[in-house]
Design a protein around this motif. Structure first.
Motif, PDB file in Angstrom:
ATOM      1  N   ASP A  97      -7.181 -17.951   8.705  1.00  0.00           N
ATOM      2  CA  ASP A  97      -6.850 -16.913   7.726  1.00  0.00           C
ATOM      3  C   ASP A  97      -7.563 -15.605   8.050  1.00  0.00           C
ATOM      4  OD1 ASP A  97      -9.408 -17.731   7.038  1.00  0.00           O
ATOM      5  OD2 ASP A  97      -8.757 -18.815   5.250  1.00  0.00           O
ATOM      6  N   ILE A  98      -7.807 -15.385   9.352  1.00  0.00           N
ATOM      7  CA  ILE A  98      -8.417 -14.140   9.823  1.00  0.00           C
ATOM      8  C   ILE A  98      -7.367 -13.326  10.577  1.00  0.00           C
ATOM      9  CG2 ILE A  98     -10.152 -13.135  11.356  1.00  0.00           C
ATOM     10  CD1 ILE A  98     -11.980 -15.439  10.689  1.00  0.00           C
ATOM     11  N   TYR A  99      -7.249 -12.060  10.230  1.00  0.00           N
ATOM     12  CA  TYR A  99      -6.204 -11.204  10.779  1.00  0.00           C
ATOM     13  C   TYR A  99      -6.507 -10.783  12.217  1.00  0.00           C
ATOM     14  CZ  TYR A  99      -3.307  -7.099  11.543  1.00  0.00           C
ATOM     15  OH  TYR A  99      -2.429  -6.200  12.078  1.00  0.00           O
ATOM     16  N   ALA A 100      -5.456 -10.685  13.026  1.00  0.00           N
ATOM     17  CA  ALA A 100      -5.556 -10.168  14.396  1.00  0.00           C
ATOM     18  C   ALA A 100      -4.207  -9.557  14.751  1.00  0.00           C
ATOM     19  CB  ALA A 100      -5.931 -11.272  15.378  1.00  0.00           C
ATOM     20  N   GLU A 101      -4.167  -8.801  15.839  1.00  0.00           N
ATOM     21  CA  GLU A 101      -2.901  -8.248  16.301  1.00  0.00           C
ATOM     22  C   GLU A 101      -2.948  -8.031  17.799  1.00  0.00           C
ATOM     23  OE1 GLU A 101      -2.769  -3.522  15.763  1.00  0.00           O
ATOM     24  OE2 GLU A 101      -3.122  -4.557  13.857  1.00  0.00           O
ATOM     25  N   SER A 102      -1.769  -7.989  18.416  1.00  0.00           N
ATOM     26  CA  SER A 102      -1.692  -7.737  19.846  1.00  0.00           C
ATOM     27  C   SER A 102      -1.912  -6.249  20.121  1.00  0.00           C
ATOM     28  CB  SER A 102      -0.336  -8.178  20.396  1.00  0.00           C
ATOM     29  OG  SER A 102       0.689  -7.375  19.858  1.00  0.00           O
ATOM     30  N   ASP A 103      -2.269  -5.934  21.362  1.00  0.00           N
ATOM     31  CA  ASP A 103      -2.560  -4.545  21.723  1.00  0.00           C
ATOM     32  C   ASP A 103      -1.351  -3.635  21.565  1.00  0.00           C
ATOM     33  OD1 ASP A 103      -5.135  -5.305  22.346  1.00  0.00           O
ATOM     34  OD2 ASP A 103      -4.708  -5.598  24.482  1.00  0.00           O
ATOM     35  N   THR A 104      -0.157  -4.208  21.729  1.00  0.00           N
ATOM     36  CA  THR A 104       1.058  -3.387  21.681  1.00  0.00           C
ATOM     37  C   THR A 104       1.849  -3.604  20.395  1.00  0.00           C
ATOM     38  OG1 THR A 104       2.279  -5.107  22.869  1.00  0.00           O
ATOM     39  CG2 THR A 104       1.242  -3.373  24.194  1.00  0.00           C
ATOM     40  N   ALA A 105       1.201  -4.179  19.382  1.00  0.00           N
ATOM     41  CA  ALA A 105       1.916  -4.564  18.162  1.00  0.00           C
ATOM     42  C   ALA A 105       2.625  -3.389  17.503  1.00  0.00           C
ATOM     43  CB  ALA A 105       0.954  -5.216  17.172  1.00  0.00           C
ATOM     44  N   ARG A 106       2.029  -2.211  17.572  1.00  0.00           N
ATOM     45  CA  ARG A 106       2.568  -1.068  16.827  1.00  0.00           C
ATOM     46  C   ARG A 106       3.508  -0.190  17.649  1.00  0.00           C
ATOM     47  NH1 ARG A 106      -0.023  -1.255  12.151  1.00  0.00           N
ATOM     48  NH2 ARG A 106      -1.893  -2.547  12.125  1.00  0.00           N
ATOM     49  N   ASP A 107       3.705  -0.568  18.900  1.00  0.00           N
ATOM     50  CA  ASP A 107       4.620   0.211  19.742  1.00  0.00           C
ATOM     51  C   ASP A 107       6.038   0.144  19.178  1.00  0.00           C
ATOM     52  OD1 ASP A 107       2.422   0.586  21.278  1.00  0.00           O
ATOM     53  OD2 ASP A 107       3.130  -0.558  23.012  1.00  0.00           O
ATOM     54  N   GLY A 108       6.649   1.287  19.005  1.00  0.00           N
ATOM     55  CA  GLY A 108       8.031   1.325  18.552  1.00  0.00           C
ATOM     56  C   GLY A 108       8.226   1.233  17.056  1.00  0.00           C
ATOM     57  N   LEU A 109       7.147   1.135  16.293  1.00  0.00           N
ATOM     58  CA  LEU A 109       7.278   1.058  14.841  1.00  0.00           C
ATOM     59  C   LEU A 109       7.277   2.459  14.235  1.00  0.00           C
ATOM     60  CD1 LEU A 109       4.913  -1.934  13.922  1.00  0.00           C
ATOM     61  CD2 LEU A 109       7.420  -1.932  14.114  1.00  0.00           C
ATOM     62  N   PHE A 150      -9.112 -17.816  -3.410  1.00  0.00           N
ATOM     63  CA  PHE A 150      -9.829 -17.808  -2.131  1.00  0.00           C
ATOM     64  C   PHE A 150      -9.234 -16.896  -1.054  1.00  0.00           C
ATOM     65  CE2 PHE A 150     -11.510 -21.854  -3.808  1.00  0.00           C
ATOM     66  CZ  PHE A 150     -12.867 -21.627  -3.598  1.00  0.00           C
ATOM     67  N   ALA A 151      -8.044 -16.351  -1.265  1.00  0.00           N
ATOM     68  CA  ALA A 151      -7.461 -15.492  -0.225  1.00  0.00           C
ATOM     69  C   ALA A 151      -8.312 -14.242  -0.040  1.00  0.00           C
ATOM     70  CB  ALA A 151      -6.030 -15.117  -0.590  1.00  0.00           C
ATOM     71  N   GLN A 152      -8.810 -14.036   1.179  1.00  0.00           N
ATOM     72  CA  GLN A 152      -9.624 -12.863   1.492  1.00  0.00           C
ATOM     73  C   GLN A 152      -8.891 -11.856   2.364  1.00  0.00           C
ATOM     74  OE1 GLN A 152     -12.752 -15.777   2.739  1.00  0.00           O
ATOM     75  NE2 GLN A 152     -14.165 -14.258   1.886  1.00  0.00           N
ATOM     76  N   ASP A 153      -7.789 -12.289   2.932  1.00  0.00           N
ATOM     77  CA  ASP A 153      -6.980 -11.396   3.753  1.00  0.00           C
ATOM     78  C   ASP A 153      -5.587 -11.983   3.864  1.00  0.00           C
ATOM     79  OD1 ASP A 153      -6.285  -9.200   5.261  1.00  0.00           O
ATOM     80  OD2 ASP A 153      -7.761  -9.536   6.847  1.00  0.00           O
ATOM     81  N   GLY A 154      -4.774 -11.337   4.621  1.00  0.00           N
ATOM     82  CA  GLY A 154      -3.397 -11.744   4.820  1.00  0.00           C
ATOM     83  C   GLY A 154      -2.685 -10.630   5.549  1.00  0.00           C
ATOM     84  N   ILE A 155      -1.379 -10.558   5.363  1.00  0.00           N
ATOM     85  CA  ILE A 155      -0.587  -9.524   6.028  1.00  0.00           C
ATOM     86  C   ILE A 155       0.242  -8.790   4.988  1.00  0.00           C
ATOM     87  CG2 ILE A 155       1.330  -9.120   7.613  1.00  0.00           C
ATOM     88  CD1 ILE A 155       0.212 -11.259   9.412  1.00  0.00           C
ATOM     89  N   ALA A 156       0.248  -7.464   5.098  1.00  0.00           N
ATOM     90  CA  ALA A 156       1.062  -6.618   4.230  1.00  0.00           C
ATOM     91  C   ALA A 156       2.092  -5.878   5.064  1.00  0.00           C
ATOM     92  CB  ALA A 156       0.188  -5.613   3.470  1.00  0.00           C
ATOM     93  N   VAL A 157       3.310  -5.827   4.558  1.00  0.00           N
ATOM     94  CA  VAL A 157       4.383  -5.038   5.165  1.00  0.00           C
ATOM     95  C   VAL A 157       4.918  -4.124   4.076  1.00  0.00           C
ATOM     96  CG1 VAL A 157       6.616  -5.060   6.329  1.00  0.00           C
ATOM     97  CG2 VAL A 157       4.963  -6.908   6.755  1.00  0.00           C
ATOM     98  N   TRP A 158       4.771  -2.815   4.277  1.00  0.00           N
ATOM     99  CA  TRP A 158       5.228  -1.815   3.296  1.00  0.00           C
ATOM    100  C   TRP A 158       6.132  -0.836   4.022  1.00  0.00           C
ATOM    101  CZ3 TRP A 158       1.897   2.887   1.514  1.00  0.00           C
ATOM    102  CH2 TRP A 158       2.582   3.614   0.537  1.00  0.00           C
ATOM    103  N   VAL A 159       7.419  -0.853   3.659  1.00  0.00           N
ATOM    104  CA  VAL A 159       8.405   0.014   4.281  1.00  0.00           C
ATOM    105  C   VAL A 159       8.841   1.045   3.239  1.00  0.00           C
ATOM    106  CG1 VAL A 159      10.555   0.145   5.586  1.00  0.00           C
ATOM    107  CG2 VAL A 159       9.167  -1.939   5.676  1.00  0.00           C
ATOM    108  N   ARG A 160       8.575   2.300   3.526  1.00  0.00           N
ATOM    109  CA  ARG A 160       8.858   3.351   2.552  1.00  0.00           C
ATOM    110  C   ARG A 160      10.361   3.635   2.426  1.00  0.00           C
ATOM    111  NH1 ARG A 160       3.882   4.847   4.830  1.00  0.00           N
ATOM    112  NH2 ARG A 160       2.263   5.485   3.344  1.00  0.00           N
TER     113      ARG A 160
END
Length: 451
Positions: A97-109, A150-160
């Motif tokens: 339940d620990i957040y991580a991301e790939s180096d190129t995760a945000r490319d093209g977003l 007990f949730a201390q983190d997770g993933i959020a997706v917010w599309v305006r």
């Protein structure tokens, strides 16, 4: 003593550590969650809508919780890549339940969206987090209350508003530890009016000999004319328990697809709570499961048509074999003012052995005459005449049964609106019925280019 006692005691003794390693909206609701759990009795097997699931037994083991947020000694973004050939995805991960991301995760977003750590989202956009976090999920649900505590983190997706995300978002959840562990995570998806996004969530367990419990709550908001696809693929192990509760609210004109695919698992309960808040909205809720050995999958859905002119198409399919157990309980509720509702619910199952069990309870509750609604269930074995016919064409009995099982699942897979994913699922289902071990994890290196 209730299985909840150990979790209540843990929070009372170390709540300051839980809060210190989280923040914002996540911390603000823990008091309510604690009070809910203190006054709660866990459903036992045979309880209403828990015909085959005993939450007391699922939560009784002494799992460890990583409330101090000790990092796993591995770079998951570099060592684990779950990709789908021909699809370029933006890859984000939860290791336990620990957040991580790939180096190129945000490319093209696009710039007008947020995807990433839920804790960081709550700190960066506190007003938005407070508005949406915990507002759909029902604290009387044991899974939600425990997750909220007990949730201390997770993933959020917010599309305006008006933003259309062309590149699919991929959320990979990895369970990895040397000793029994409970991972508690949260997912928050917010689509403002006229927004669009497609999400693929994949659950994997890395250590087949270790007992894990994954607890997650998913809250989804689809604004006016928003389009949301959410595909959920589980490839875990027989020693993995998963408790997942998904809550969805749809506004006027929104279109949502939710498709849950269980290929490998241990003991799973998936819940779907969906509500229409605006007219002319459409929900497509699908699921499929392949259960053998002593695996268990329990699905519960509740879809509330609170307003008129909305449509629901719901289909769940199971193949259960050996000593596996499957269960489906679904309720479509049409409120008094929900005129011109169209709702279709179906559960179809194949039982492959005398020891396998399948429970099915589709339900309609309608308080309006101006509707088109139907529900049904069918459970049986493979058609012997079809098997015989295929054998007369030179196929072995095993091959004939394999092809029939694949064909049985095809209409659920064909509902997928993400190009490339359907083809990948057809291949995974074929290998699964052929008796191969879980191999989506083989994408770790082969599909690195897709991350």
């Amino acid at each position: 003593m209730s299985a909840l006692t150990q979790y209540i005691d843990l929070y009372r003794q170390h709540g300051d550590i839980v809060d210190a390693n989280s923040g914002g909206a996540l911390n603000s609701m823990r008091g309510d969650a604690l009070r809910a759990l203190e006054n709660m009795a866990l459903p036992r097997e045979g309880s209403e809508n828990y015909e085959t699931t005993d939450l007391e037994s699922v939560l009784a083991p002494d799992y460890g919780l990583n409330i101090a947020r000790v990092n796993v000694d591995v770079n998951p973004a570099a060592t684990f890549h779950c990709g789908v050939p021909s699809i370029s995805t933006s890859l984000f991960l939860m290791v336990n339940d620990i957040y991580a991301e790939s180096d190129t995760a945000r490319d093209g977003l696009p710039a007008d969206m947020y995807v990433g750590s839920l804790r960081r989202f709550a700190e960066t956009y506190p007003e938005v987090a407070e508005k949406y976090y915990g507002r759909l999920a029902d604290m009387s649900n044991p899974t939600v209350a425990l997750d909220t505590l007990f949730a201390q983190d997770g993933i959020a997706v917010w599309v305006r508003k008006g933003v259309k995300v062309e590149k699919p978002i991929q959320l990979v959840n990895i369970l990895q530890n040397g000793t029994p562990l409970m991972a508690v995570r949260r997912v928050l998806v917010i689509l403002e009016d006229d927004a669009e996004v497609k999400i693929l969530a994949c659950d994997h367990t890395q250590n087949p000999d270790v007992a894990f419990c994954a607890v997650q709550t998913i809250e989804m908001y689809a604004g006016r004319n928003a389009s949301l696809d959410y595909y959920d693929l589980e490839e875990s192990t027989e020693k993995t328990s998963r408790l997942s509760s998904l809550y969805l609210r749809q506004e006027e004109g929104s279109n949502v697809v939710i498709d849950g695919i269980t290929l490998y698992n241990g003991n799973t309960r998936n819940e779907y709570f969906c509500r229409f808040g605006g007219r002319h909205a459409a929900l497509h809720l699908y699921g499929m499961a392949i259960e053998d050995r002593s695996r268990h999958l329990d699905t519960y859905s509740r879809i509330e048509h609170a307003v008129g002119d909305c449509t629901t198409d719901e289909l769940f399919k199971y193949v259960v074999d050996d000593e596996a157990v499957g269960a489906f309980a679904g309720l479509v509720l049409v409120d008094e003012g929900a005129c011109r509702t169209e709702a279709y619910q179906s559960n179809r199952n194949i039982v492959g052995s005398d020891r396998a069990r399948m429970f099915s309870k589709p339900q309609l509750e309608i308080y309006n005459d101006d509707v088109k609604c139907s529900h049904g269930a069918a459970t049986g074995q493979l058609d012997a005449m079809q098997v015989f016919y295929m054998r007369t064409r030179g196929l072995s009995e095993a091959t004939a049964k394999l092809l029939l099982k694949q064909a049985f699942m095809s209409d659920v897979i064909d509902k997928v609106r993400l190009p490339g994913l359907g083809e990948r699922l057809h291949m995974l289902v074929e290998r699964r019925f052929a008796g191969e071990e879980a191999n989506c994890a083989s994408c770790r290196s082969a599909c690195a280019s897709n991350s």
